[in-house]
Design an enzyme around this catalytic site. Structure first.
Site, PDB file in Angstrom:
ATOM      1  N   ASN A 111       4.258  -2.367   8.486  1.00 26.26           N
ATOM      2  CA  ASN A 111       4.374  -1.205   7.918  1.00 26.26           C
ATOM      3  C   ASN A 111       5.578  -0.428   8.128  1.00 26.26           C
ATOM      4  O   ASN A 111       6.615  -1.305   8.501  1.00 26.26           O
ATOM      5  CB  ASN A 111       3.181  -0.279   8.747  1.00 26.26           C
ATOM      6  CG  ASN A 111       2.613   0.902   7.818  1.00 26.26           C
ATOM      7  OD1 ASN A 111       3.490   1.672   7.095  1.00 26.26           O
ATOM      8  ND2 ASN A 111       1.435   0.843   7.817  1.00 26.26           N
ATOM      9  N   ASN A 156       8.778   8.582   4.982  1.00 24.62           N
ATOM     10  CA  ASN A 156       7.616   9.357   4.642  1.00 24.62           C
ATOM     11  C   ASN A 156       6.733   9.745   5.582  1.00 24.62           C
ATOM     12  O   ASN A 156       6.735   8.963   6.614  1.00 24.62           O
ATOM     13  CB  ASN A 156       7.138   8.515   3.401  1.00 24.62           C
ATOM     14  CG  ASN A 156       5.920   7.542   4.180  1.00 24.62           C
ATOM     15  OD1 ASN A 156       4.798   8.317   4.217  1.00 24.62           O
ATOM     16  ND2 ASN A 156       6.378   6.567   4.434  1.00 24.62           N
ATOM     17  N   ALA A 166       0.791  -1.137  -0.082  1.00 28.27           N
ATOM     18  CA  ALA A 166       0.030  -0.209  -0.028  1.00 28.27           C
ATOM     19  C   ALA A 166       0.912   1.326  -0.227  1.00 28.27           C
ATOM     20  O   ALA A 166       1.994   1.385   0.514  1.00 28.27           O
ATOM     21  CB  ALA A 166      -1.004   0.136   1.231  1.00 28.27           C
ATOM     22  N   SER A 214      -0.088   2.994  10.372  1.00 28.45           N
ATOM     23  CA  SER A 214       0.853   4.113   9.773  1.00 28.45           C
ATOM     24  C   SER A 214       1.195   4.973  10.912  1.00 28.45           C
ATOM     25  O   SER A 214       0.303   5.472  11.808  1.00 28.45           O
ATOM     26  CB  SER A 214      -0.004   5.105   8.847  1.00 28.45           C
ATOM     27  OG  SER A 214       0.527   6.165   8.587  1.00 28.45           O
ATOM     28  N   ASN A 240       1.795   8.150  10.731  1.00 21.51           N
ATOM     29  CA  ASN A 240       1.729   9.549  10.195  1.00 21.51           C
ATOM     30  C   ASN A 240       0.318   9.889  10.463  1.00 21.51           C
ATOM     31  O   ASN A 240      -0.094  11.240   9.972  1.00 21.51           O
ATOM     32  CB  ASN A 240       2.074   9.612   8.720  1.00 21.51           C
ATOM     33  CG  ASN A 240       3.581   9.226   8.529  1.00 21.51           C
ATOM     34  OD1 ASN A 240       4.449   9.642   9.361  1.00 21.51           O
ATOM     35  ND2 ASN A 240       3.686   8.371   7.313  1.00 21.51           N
ATOM     36  N   THR A 241      -0.689   9.114  10.970  1.00 23.79           N
ATOM     37  CA  THR A 241      -1.783   9.816  11.270  1.00 23.79           C
ATOM     38  C   THR A 241      -1.873   9.846  12.775  1.00 23.79           C
ATOM     39  O   THR A 241      -1.800   8.600  13.458  1.00 23.79           O
ATOM     40  CB  THR A 241      -3.029   8.852  10.704  1.00 23.79           C
ATOM     41  OG1 THR A 241      -3.197   8.840   9.289  1.00 23.79           O
ATOM     42  CG2 THR A 241      -4.326   9.201  11.344  1.00 23.79           C
ATOM     43  N   THR A 284      -3.541   3.731   1.470  1.00 19.60           N
ATOM     44  CA  THR A 284      -4.670   3.907   2.177  1.00 19.60           C
ATOM     45  C   THR A 284      -5.645   4.740   1.661  1.00 19.60           C
ATOM     46  O   THR A 284      -5.245   6.059   1.453  1.00 19.60           O
ATOM     47  CB  THR A 284      -4.186   4.145   3.693  1.00 19.60           C
ATOM     48  OG1 THR A 284      -3.515   3.351   4.215  1.00 19.60           O
ATOM     49  CG2 THR A 284      -5.342   4.410   4.526  1.00 19.60           C
ATOM     50  N   LYS A 326      -2.913  -4.724   9.168  1.00 21.40           N
ATOM     51  CA  LYS A 326      -1.603  -4.383   8.833  1.00 21.40           C
ATOM     52  C   LYS A 326      -0.989  -3.777  10.044  1.00 21.40           C
ATOM     53  O   LYS A 326      -1.703  -2.712  10.588  1.00 21.40           O
ATOM     54  CB  LYS A 326      -1.563  -3.737   7.752  1.00 21.40           C
ATOM     55  CG  LYS A 326      -0.137  -3.186   7.361  1.00 21.40           C
ATOM     56  CD  LYS A 326       0.009  -2.265   5.973  1.00 21.40           C
ATOM     57  CE  LYS A 326       1.378  -2.095   5.678  1.00 21.40           C
ATOM     58  NZ  LYS A 326       1.473  -1.473   4.404  1.00 21.40           N
ATOM     59  N   GLY A 362       0.750  10.767   5.096  1.00 22.00           N
ATOM     60  CA  GLY A 362      -0.331  11.351   5.910  1.00 22.00           C
ATOM     61  C   GLY A 362      -1.896  11.092   5.140  1.00 22.00           C
ATOM     62  O   GLY A 362      -2.526  11.913   5.152  1.00 22.00           O
ATOM     63  N   PHE A 363      -1.731  10.013   4.516  1.00 22.27           N
ATOM     64  CA  PHE A 363      -2.923   9.585   3.719  1.00 22.27           C
ATOM     65  C   PHE A 363      -3.693  10.563   2.890  1.00 22.27           C
ATOM     66  O   PHE A 363      -4.695  10.888   2.924  1.00 22.27           O
ATOM     67  CB  PHE A 363      -4.096   9.051   4.796  1.00 22.27           C
ATOM     68  CG  PHE A 363      -3.799   7.753   5.726  1.00 22.27           C
ATOM     69  CD1 PHE A 363      -2.683   6.981   5.637  1.00 22.27           C
ATOM     70  CD2 PHE A 363      -4.637   7.390   6.783  1.00 22.27           C
ATOM     71  CE1 PHE A 363      -2.557   5.900   6.006  1.00 22.27           C
ATOM     72  CE2 PHE A 363      -4.225   6.503   7.484  1.00 22.27           C
ATOM     73  CZ  PHE A 363      -3.224   5.781   7.178  1.00 22.27           C
ATOM     74  N   ASN A 402      -6.581  -0.896   1.003  1.00 21.49           N
ATOM     75  CA  ASN A 402      -6.064  -0.758   2.279  1.00 21.49           C
ATOM     76  C   ASN A 402      -6.926   0.471   2.810  1.00 21.49           C
ATOM     77  O   ASN A 402      -6.948   1.643   2.257  1.00 21.49           O
ATOM     78  CB  ASN A 402      -4.661  -0.487   2.194  1.00 21.49           C
ATOM     79  CG  ASN A 402      -3.863   0.037   3.347  1.00 21.49           C
ATOM     80  OD1 ASN A 402      -4.516   0.841   4.179  1.00 21.49           O
ATOM     81  ND2 ASN A 402      -3.050  -0.908   3.769  1.00 21.49           N
ATOM     82  N   GLY A 433      11.163  -4.084   3.572  1.00 26.55           N
ATOM     83  CA  GLY A 433      12.586  -4.150   3.473  1.00 26.55           C
ATOM     84  C   GLY A 433      13.208  -5.326   2.484  1.00 26.55           C
ATOM     85  O   GLY A 433      14.185  -5.630   2.467  1.00 26.55           O
TER      86      GLY A 433
HETATM   87  C1  LIG Z   1       6.096   6.755   0.302  1.00 24.67           C
HETATM   88  C2  LIG Z   1       5.209   5.703   1.313  1.00 24.67           C
HETATM   89  C3  LIG Z   1       4.042   5.578   1.422  1.00 24.67           C
HETATM   90  C4  LIG Z   1       3.338   4.683   2.067  1.00 24.67           C
HETATM   91  N1  LIG Z   1       1.924   4.814   2.337  1.00 24.67           N
HETATM   92  C5  LIG Z   1       1.028   3.623   2.859  1.00 24.67           C
HETATM   93  C6  LIG Z   1       0.065   3.612   3.011  1.00 24.67           C
HETATM   94  O1  LIG Z   1      -0.610   4.432   2.708  1.00 24.67           O
HETATM   95  N2  LIG Z   1      -0.826   2.764   3.877  1.00 24.67           N
HETATM   96  C7  LIG Z   1      -0.039   1.753   4.418  1.00 24.67           C
HETATM   97  O2  LIG Z   1      -0.562   0.692   4.711  1.00 24.67           O
HETATM   98  N3  LIG Z   1       1.328   1.643   3.901  1.00 24.67           N
HETATM   99  C8  LIG Z   1       2.015   2.803   3.372  1.00 24.67           C
HETATM  100  N4  LIG Z   1       3.351   2.491   3.339  1.00 24.67           N
HETATM  101  C9  LIG Z   1       4.052   1.365   3.877  1.00 24.67           C
HETATM  102  C10 LIG Z   1       4.303   0.322   2.990  1.00 24.67           C
HETATM  103  O3  LIG Z   1       3.067  -0.368   2.298  1.00 24.67           O
HETATM  104  C11 LIG Z   1       5.242  -0.850   3.453  1.00 24.67           C
HETATM  105  O4  LIG Z   1       4.396  -1.279   4.573  1.00 24.67           O
HETATM  106  C12 LIG Z   1       6.499  -0.169   4.042  1.00 24.67           C
HETATM  107  O5  LIG Z   1       7.203   0.812   3.311  1.00 24.67           O
HETATM  108  C13 LIG Z   1       7.378  -1.509   4.212  1.00 24.67           C
HETATM  109  O6  LIG Z   1       7.861  -2.236   2.973  1.00 24.67           O
HETATM  110  P1  LIG Z   1       9.050  -1.693   2.092  1.00 24.67           P
HETATM  111  O7  LIG Z   1      10.467  -1.612   3.151  1.00 24.67           O
HETATM  112  O8  LIG Z   1       9.188  -2.613   1.045  1.00 24.67           O
HETATM  113  O9  LIG Z   1       8.903  -0.349   1.478  1.00 24.67           O
HETATM  114  C14 LIG Z   1       3.990   3.624   2.487  1.00 24.67           C
HETATM  115  C15 LIG Z   1       5.480   3.556   2.263  1.00 24.67           C
HETATM  116  C16 LIG Z   1       6.042   4.354   1.554  1.00 24.67           C
HETATM  117  C17 LIG Z   1       7.524   4.275   1.270  1.00 24.67           C
END
Ligand SMILES: Cc1cc2nc3c(=O)[nH]c(=O)nc-3n(C[C@H](O)[C@H](O)[C@H](O)COP(=O)(O)O)c2cc1C
Length: 313
Positions: free
Chosen positions: A223, A87, A38, A152, A154-155, A62, A194, A90-91, A116, A274
């Site tokens: 997340n 990041n 997401a 998240s 950020n909320t 989301t 999540k 903030g949705f 999501n 990761g």
């Molecule tokens: C720029 C950015 C925006 C994201 N926005 C959301 C989001 O809106 N909702 C959510 O559940 N996770 C969000 N994530 C988290 C990712 O879905 C993921 O869980 C997290 O980045 C770990 O995976 P990764 O290391 O492969 O990036 C965001 C990640 C990034 C980098």
């Protein structure tokens, strides 16, 4: 050029979504194990192009009940040396009604689409369940699964919903609504929660009990993290927000492992956090994940990472 247009052009040089080792998870058939996490397709308007890059499933959002702008810019920082991202978006999203309309326009993607869902920033936590229920109802007819984002950073206050009592109450409400909707629509749409990687072991154990008791259909772990472990040398590490990419990999795998030891296969786990190589992916599978998602490695490595993972997972 907008993201959707850029990906559309890129998709022209890639073959259609690949059926590599299809798997059945949460009662759904996934053409392969590799999904897009997401946060990239927040609006659900890039599904066909992303599907062409090989993803077997795409989690949009989301998405919140009402549209919202998200935090002020700058709100996304690339920590290049560590191939990671901080990041605090903030949705930012168009709201559930528009999200559903966007998804309905996707035509060629043959994989699984997850919605999501989250709460609006100005919805107090005591009313959060109403936001999740509203999104569940609106998305139900088009979603293959629903991902309830409790994690998240950020909320403000969102992660408080991961407190075991709050999670149990929310799960109960969502499961009741799900059985009602399943009757109305004649289809069962699984619900996954999540969670964050910043959970202590006893917290994970308590949540695992809640999930088993409440009949959760799937778990998405994890997340982004609030930790700055592994990026302390980067001047950007002081930026507020969630950290993703290699620094979160071990944390997320440990959380998967801990949940898996309790859930023992009764609730499937989608492993995310990761993954930037086939080795990372295999570790997550060994820890107990049935499906995998990526985000940050896709930003740094482009579509090739999807091919690499598809070939080796
Ligand atoms: C720029 C950015 C925006 C994201 N926005 C959301 C989001 O809106 N909702 C959510 O559940 N996770 C969000 N994530 C988290 C990712 O879905 C993921 O869980 C997290 O980045 C770990 O995976 P990764 O290391 O492969 O990036 C965001 C990640 C990034 C980098």
């Amino acid at each position: 050029m907008r993201l959707a247009e850029q990906l559309g052009i890129l998709a022209l040089v890639y073959p259609a979504a690949e059926f590599v080792n299809p798997v059945e998870v949460m009662g759904l058939r996934f053409p392969n194990r590799i999904g897009l996490a997401a946060g990239l397709d927040k609006e659900g308007n890039t599904i066909d192009a992303l599907g062409r890059l090989g993803f077997g499933f795409i989690e949009i959002g989301t998405i919140t009940p009402r549209p919202q702008a998200g935090n002020d810019k700058p709100r996304l920082f690339r920590l290049i040396d560590e191939k990671s991202i901080i990041n605090r978006m903030g949705f930012n999203n168009p709201g559930i009604t528009q999200g559903v309309a966007n998804v309905k326009k996707s035509k060629t993607f043959q994989g699984v689409i997850g919605f999501n869902i989250g709460k609006n920033k100005d919805t107090p936590n005591e009313n959060a369940s109403a936001d999740y229920l509203a999104c569940l109802r609106e998305a139900y007819s088009v979603a293959d699964y629903i991902a309830v984002n409790l994690s998240s950073p950020n909320t403000p206050g969102l992660r408080d919903l991961q407190n075991a009592d709050s999670t149990a109450r929310l799960l109960d409400l969502l499961k009741k609504e799900q059985s009602q909707l399943a009757k109305e629509h004649g289809k069962y749409v699984p619900i996954a929660f999540k969670v964050a990687p910043d959970l202590a072991v006893d917290h994970i154990d308590a949540l695992a009990e809640v999930f088993l008791k409440g009949g959760l259909d799937g778990l998405i772990a994890t997340n982004t993290t609030l930790s700055r472990h592994g990026v302390e040398q980067n001047p950007l590490h002081t930026q507020a927000g969630g950290l993703s990419g290699p620094p979160v990999c071990q944390m997320s795998t440990a959380v998967i492992q801990q949940f898996s030891s309790h859930l023992a296969g009764r609730i499937p786990i989608i492993g995310v956090g990761g993954i930037s190589s086939a080795e990372d992916a295999q570790e997550k599978i060994r820890a107990g994940a049935s499906l995998l998602q990526i985000y940050t490695s896709f930003i740094y490595q482009g579509p090739q990472i999807v091919k690499d993972l598809l070939n080796k997972c």
